[in-house]
Scaffold this motif. Sequence first.
Motif, PDB file in Angstrom:
ATOM      1  N   LEU A 152       0.835  -1.201   0.000  1.00  0.00           N
ATOM      2  CA  LEU A 152       0.000   0.000   0.000  1.00  0.00           C
ATOM      3  C   LEU A 152       0.872   1.254   0.000  1.00  0.00           C
ATOM      4  N   GLY A 153       1.941   1.247   0.807  1.00  0.00           N
ATOM      5  CA  GLY A 153       2.852   2.386   0.811  1.00  0.00           C
ATOM      6  C   GLY A 153       3.520   2.588  -0.532  1.00  0.00           C
ATOM      7  N   TYR A 154       3.974   1.490  -1.139  1.00  0.00           N
ATOM      8  CA  TYR A 154       4.589   1.592  -2.468  1.00  0.00           C
ATOM      9  C   TYR A 154       3.581   2.110  -3.496  1.00  0.00           C
ATOM     10  N   TYR A 155       2.345   1.620  -3.411  1.00  0.00           N
ATOM     11  CA  TYR A 155       1.326   2.061  -4.369  1.00  0.00           C
ATOM     12  C   TYR A 155       1.049   3.558  -4.229  1.00  0.00           C
ATOM     13  N   LEU A 156       0.906   4.034  -3.003  1.00  0.00           N
ATOM     14  CA  LEU A 156       0.623   5.454  -2.803  1.00  0.00           C
ATOM     15  C   LEU A 156       1.793   6.322  -3.249  1.00  0.00           C
ATOM     16  N   GLY A 157       3.012   5.782  -3.133  1.00  0.00           N
ATOM     17  CA  GLY A 157       4.175   6.553  -3.535  1.00  0.00           C
ATOM     18  C   GLY A 157       4.406   6.547  -5.031  1.00  0.00           C
ATOM     19  N   ASP A 158       4.644   5.383  -5.594  1.00  0.00           N
ATOM     20  CA  ASP A 158       5.031   5.297  -7.009  1.00  0.00           C
ATOM     21  C   ASP A 158       4.220   4.269  -7.779  1.00  0.00           C
ATOM     22  N   GLY A 159       2.989   4.031  -7.367  1.00  0.00           N
ATOM     23  CA  GLY A 159       2.198   2.999  -8.018  1.00  0.00           C
ATOM     24  C   GLY A 159       1.012   3.536  -8.784  1.00  0.00           C
ATOM     25  N   CYS A 160       0.481   2.684  -9.648  1.00  0.00           N
ATOM     26  CA  CYS A 160      -0.739   3.009 -10.380  1.00  0.00           C
ATOM     27  C   CYS A 160      -1.399   1.704 -10.811  1.00  0.00           C
ATOM     28  N   ILE A 161      -2.661   1.793 -11.160  1.00  0.00           N
ATOM     29  CA  ILE A 161      -3.412   0.647 -11.671  1.00  0.00           C
ATOM     30  C   ILE A 161      -4.023   1.046 -13.003  1.00  0.00           C
ATOM     31  N   SER A 162      -3.856   0.185 -13.991  1.00  0.00           N
ATOM     32  CA  SER A 162      -4.464   0.427 -15.297  1.00  0.00           C
ATOM     33  C   SER A 162      -5.292  -0.788 -15.686  1.00  0.00           C
ATOM     34  N   HIS A 163      -6.207  -0.586 -16.608  1.00  0.00           N
ATOM     35  CA  HIS A 163      -7.147  -1.638 -16.986  1.00  0.00           C
ATOM     36  C   HIS A 163      -6.739  -2.286 -18.304  1.00  0.00           C
ATOM     37  N   ALA A 164      -6.798  -3.609 -18.324  1.00  0.00           N
ATOM     38  CA  ALA A 164      -6.637  -4.393 -19.543  1.00  0.00           C
ATOM     39  C   ALA A 164      -7.960  -5.118 -19.786  1.00  0.00           C
ATOM     40  N   PRO A 165      -8.146  -5.715 -20.950  1.00  0.00           N
ATOM     41  CA  PRO A 165      -9.446  -6.342 -21.246  1.00  0.00           C
ATOM     42  C   PRO A 165      -9.897  -7.384 -20.229  1.00  0.00           C
ATOM     43  N   ARG A 166      -8.966  -8.204 -19.709  1.00  0.00           N
ATOM     44  CA  ARG A 166      -9.373  -9.293 -18.820  1.00  0.00           C
ATOM     45  C   ARG A 166      -8.852  -9.154 -17.395  1.00  0.00           C
ATOM     46  N   GLY A 206       2.023  -6.682 -11.568  1.00  0.00           N
ATOM     47  CA  GLY A 206       1.273  -7.919 -11.462  1.00  0.00           C
ATOM     48  C   GLY A 206      -0.094  -7.743 -12.091  1.00  0.00           C
ATOM     49  N   HIS A 207      -0.632  -8.833 -12.641  1.00  0.00           N
ATOM     50  CA  HIS A 207      -1.917  -8.791 -13.334  1.00  0.00           C
ATOM     51  C   HIS A 207      -2.972  -9.515 -12.502  1.00  0.00           C
ATOM     52  N   TRP A 208      -4.100  -8.857 -12.278  1.00  0.00           N
ATOM     53  CA  TRP A 208      -5.177  -9.457 -11.486  1.00  0.00           C
ATOM     54  C   TRP A 208      -6.410  -8.583 -11.630  1.00  0.00           C
ATOM     55  N   LYS A 209      -7.557  -9.190 -11.698  1.00  0.00           N
ATOM     56  CA  LYS A 209      -8.784  -8.405 -11.858  1.00  0.00           C
ATOM     57  C   LYS A 209      -9.276  -7.802 -10.546  1.00  0.00           C
TER      58      LYS A 209
END
Length: 247
Positions: free
Chosen positions: A66-80, A125-128
Motif C-alpha cells: 500500500l505504501g509503495y502504491y501510494l508513492g510510485d504505483g498506479c493501476i491500469s485496466h486491460a481487457p481481462r 502484477g496482473h489481477w482483476k
Amino acid sequence: MHPAATRLEAVALVRSGHTVSSVARQLALPVSTVRDWVTGRTTGPLDECPRCTGASVPEGPYAALLGYYLGDGCISHAPRYDVLRISCDARLPGIIADVSRVLREVRPTGKVFHVSGPGTIVVQGHWKHWTCLFPQHGPGRKHERVIALEPWQQEIVERHPGPFLRGLFHSDGCRANNWTTRRVGGELKRYDYPRWQFSNRSEDILGLCTWALDLVDVPWRRSGRWCVSVSRRAGVARLDELVGPKR
C-alpha cells in the motif's frame, strides 16, 4: 471446496455471536473448517480476492505494498484484468526485490513481471481484483483527487505502520546528510547530520505519512510545501530501524 458465499456466511454468523460449533452444525460443515475460516488460517483458493470473499490478507506485506502504491504505483485496466505497476529506480535492486516480494506475498498465485524503462524498473502484477485491494484507484493523478484509507486499511496500517512507512519512504523518500555550523569557543565548526525526507504533491498522502510517523512516535516537521522531514537523531534512528537502507 466450499463456495465463497458459504465461508462468508459462516464467518458472519460467528462474528454476530454464534459459536463455531453451532455454525458448523447449522451449515453442515466440519468444526475445524469453520474455525480456520474465522481465524484466517485458511483463506480458500489462493486466487480469491480477500475483499470479495472475506478471506484474510497478509497484513504486513499488504501494508508495505500500500505504501509503495501510494508513492510510485498506479493501476491500469486491460481487457481481462487490471495491472498494478510500481515504478522503481533501476539503481536500487534491493527495493525492486522488496516490491517483488511483497507483491508475491499479497497474491501468491500471480506472476510478477519486471518491465525496463529509462532508468526505471516497473514491477507489475496482473489481477482483476487489484482495485478491490486498492480502492484509492481512480481517474487522474493522485494529488488531484482525494486519497483516503478505508477503515479496514486503517486498521492494517495501525497494526503494521513500519511496513507502510517502508513502502512510502522507499518510493517517494530519501535519506540525506545535511550540515550546519556552530560557533564553539569562538571557532566556527561544521556539523553533519542525517535526515529522512518524504516528498509528495498529494496533501492527503503527506497526511497519511505523518499519521503513520505518529503511530511509531517519530517526530517530524513540514520542511516544505510537499515535504515531510525527520531530522532528530532519535527519530532518524527509529526510522532507520523500521525502513531500512534505500538501496
